[in-house]
Design a protein around this motif. Structure first.
Motif, PDB file in Angstrom:
ATOM      1  N   ASP B  28       0.833  -1.212   0.000  1.00  0.00           N
ATOM      2  CA  ASP B  28       0.000   0.000   0.000  1.00  0.00           C
ATOM      3  C   ASP B  28       0.865   1.258   0.000  1.00  0.00           C
ATOM      4  OD1 ASP B  28      -2.302  -1.461  -0.044  1.00  0.00           O
ATOM      5  OD2 ASP B  28      -2.776  -1.212   2.083  1.00  0.00           O
ATOM      6  N   THR B  29       2.005   1.189   0.692  1.00  0.00           N
ATOM      7  CA  THR B  29       2.863   2.376   0.777  1.00  0.00           C
ATOM      8  C   THR B  29       4.136   2.223  -0.058  1.00  0.00           C
ATOM      9  OG1 THR B  29       3.944   1.446   2.716  1.00  0.00           O
ATOM     10  CG2 THR B  29       2.083   2.914   3.121  1.00  0.00           C
ATOM     11  N   ASP B  30       4.370   1.026  -0.585  1.00  0.00           N
ATOM     12  CA  ASP B  30       5.573   0.706  -1.348  1.00  0.00           C
ATOM     13  C   ASP B  30       6.835   0.840  -0.487  1.00  0.00           C
ATOM     14  OD1 ASP B  30       6.809  -0.245  -3.609  1.00  0.00           O
ATOM     15  OD2 ASP B  30       6.934   1.688  -4.616  1.00  0.00           O
ATOM     16  N   GLU B  31       6.692   0.627   0.812  1.00  0.00           N
ATOM     17  CA  GLU B  31       7.841   0.701   1.721  1.00  0.00           C
ATOM     18  C   GLU B  31       8.304  -0.706   2.051  1.00  0.00           C
ATOM     19  OE1 GLU B  31       9.423   3.333   2.862  1.00  0.00           O
ATOM     20  OE2 GLU B  31       8.062   4.853   2.070  1.00  0.00           O
ATOM     21  N   SER B  32       9.624  -0.871   2.218  1.00  0.00           N
ATOM     22  CA  SER B  32      10.114  -2.172   2.677  1.00  0.00           C
ATOM     23  C   SER B  32      11.153  -1.965   3.772  1.00  0.00           C
ATOM     24  CB  SER B  32      10.693  -2.962   1.513  1.00  0.00           C
ATOM     25  OG  SER B  32      11.670  -2.205   0.866  1.00  0.00           O
TER      26      SER B  32
END
Ligand code: SF4
Lengths: 382, 94
Positions: B28-32
């Motif tokens: 959803d946020t494209d964060e890893s």
């Protein structure tokens, strides 16, 4: 010559540190297209292979979700020709991935745009990339069927007006070279895009038949480099390129700057490692064939549903051969062994090399600085 | 943080990369984020709602050399680094 280049690698063994599965995949979801462009790199694959049905793609997404893949790019052919496209997108979303779509833009309608409002389709969309190759129909449609331009531009505007993340790829070729300033004006000033990307027609796919009319000559490529560099300055860095004339212009300028500073190489250069070598990405063709990259469609790694993707990712000699290129010094190639620029070079795209020579471990003359400088004739032997 | 309950965000995927730890990804946020093996242990615990105290308790039990004060600090630090993208507050679920 490095002794490493002379050892025979075991291509069933993945490089150290390789992830258990790809993070990103390029998925050609259909081999059908409503246009027949003169420089479609995928044209050769569009005959003799049939589209996978919905359930096979959905099963792939389940497999990818289990492996922790993060992003997929849907292309074709023309992705919007698939009537189940949004069903596929929902399968991607259900499996905790994001997606992007590459399209010719001509099939985008108000209904298409509204379909993105359902569920998380908009939230998970990285971008829709539309191909625009002219500022007006007379240019764009020279290499595409009539009315392509009006429909592509209308699709682009609809996507933009709906607030979807939209981008454009301009493929520089003989028919649009002089139109590049108008294209930049149309896309940035009129349509209001933040920027756009560029590349160049290469002698592959349908461009093999139409080469003379579309592929840039060396003199035209040089002009394209100058025009795009100027436009990029004018538009304050809003024109992007990972390949093609603008990317080449930047790369060659960097070489000249480094040479002027007395350097004999650049970090990460000197090997055949131009594209990073499939360390995070792979591709699946529309019939389910797994390949390292959609520009390398003959390097088969297996077939989805029949072979484990995770196993192919790590152990397929086809993809490990592409990864192994990064260990091959340019000076070990017959074309480059005596080149003073080898330390600055990465040899170009393996897809272009494969299309030209049916060989993987060679340099692409298109990105050769020595050829560019006129210190070597253009089409030297591999 | 005291008294609050936390659990893994359902939307997040986790890939165990063995010795390299594990990769969490929020589409959803494209964060890893990359977790080390002890971070992965905490992440696994968070499939059910947990308080900081419970996480610290597990850490202390798994690492006999760790003081309860240090275990609590580690638990707090971990939660701070992963809320809200990867772990969410679940106040009423405990
Ligand atoms: S000959 Fe061309 S491709 Fe080969 S190393 Fe030199 S610049 Fe690069």
């Amino acid at each position: 010559m490095s002794t490493e280049a002379l050892t025979v690698p075991d291509l069933t063994v993945p490089p150290t540190g390789l992830s258990r599965a790809p993070r990103e995949l390029s998925l050609c979801v259909t081999g059908r297209c409503n246009l027949k462009c003169r420089y479609c790199f995928y044209a050769d694959e569009m005959t003799g292979r049939s589209d996978l049905p919905t359930e096979r793609w959905l099963a792939l997404f389940d497999e990818l979700g289990g492996l922790g893949a993060q992003r997929v790019t849907l292309s074709g052919g023309e992705a919007f020709l698939r009537e189940d496209l949004f069903e596929l997108i929902d399968g991607i979303i259900a499996n905790r991935m994001r997606y992007a779509i590459l399209t010719n833009g001509t099939l985008v309608s108000q209904d298409t745009v509204e379909a993105f409002d359902e569920g998380k389709r908009r939230l998970r969309l990285n971008y829709v990339q539309v191909s625009i190759d002219g500022s007006r129909a007379e240019v764009h449609d020279q290499s595409r069927p009539p009315k392509s331009f009006d429909r592509a531009l209308s699709g682009l505007r609809m996507l933009k007006q709906a607030g979807l993340p939209v981008t454009v790829r301009v493929t520089v070729n003989r028919t649009n070279l002089d139109d590049l300033p108008n294209i930049a004006r149309l896309l940035i000033e009129d349509v209001g895009l933040d920027g756009f990307g560029t590349n160049e027609v290469e002698q592959m796919g349908s461009a093999r038949c139409y080469g003379e009319s579309v592929v840039l000559t060396p003199a035209e490529r040089l002009r394209a480099m100058d025009i795009l560099t100027e436009l990029n300055e004018q538009y304050e860095g809003r024109i992007n390129a990972q390949a093609g004339p603008l990317a080449m212009a930047r790369h060659f300028a960097k070489i000249e700057e480094s040479l002027a500073q007395g350097k004999n190489g650049l970090p990460g250069r000197g090997m055949l490692n131009s594209c990073g070598g499939c360390l995070t990405k792979m591709a699946v063709l529309h019939d389910g064939t797994m390949v390292p990259c959609d520009l390398l469609p003959t390097l088969t790694m297996g077939v989805i549903g029949l072979h484990s993707l995770a196993e192919a990712w790590r152990s397929s000699p086809a993809i490990n051969a592409v990864r192994y290129r990064r260990k091959i010094p340019l000076t070990s190639l017959p074309t480059c062994h005596d080149c003073t620029y080898a330390g600055f070079c990465s040899g170009g795209c393996p897809g272009s090399v494969m299309a030209k020579y049916e060989l993987l471990n060679a340099r692409d003359p298109l990105v050769c600085y020595r050829i560019f400088k006129g210190e070597e004739p253009g089409d030297a032997a591999v | 943080m005291s008294g609050k309950t936390y659990r893994a965000n359902d939307v997040v995927s986790c890939v165990d990369e063995g010795e390299d730890g594990a990769m969490l990804y929020n589409p959803d946020t494209d964060e890893s984020v990359l977790l080390n093996p002890s971070g992965l242990t905490i992440w696994t615990l968070l499939t059910s709602p947990r308080t900081i105290e419970e996480i610290a308790g597990h850490l202390a039990a798994a690492n006999p050399g760790l003081t309860s004060e240090q275990a609590r600090k580690d638990a707090e630090q971990f939660i701070q680094s992963v809320v809200p993208d990867f772990v969410i507050e679940a106040p009423n679920e405990h």
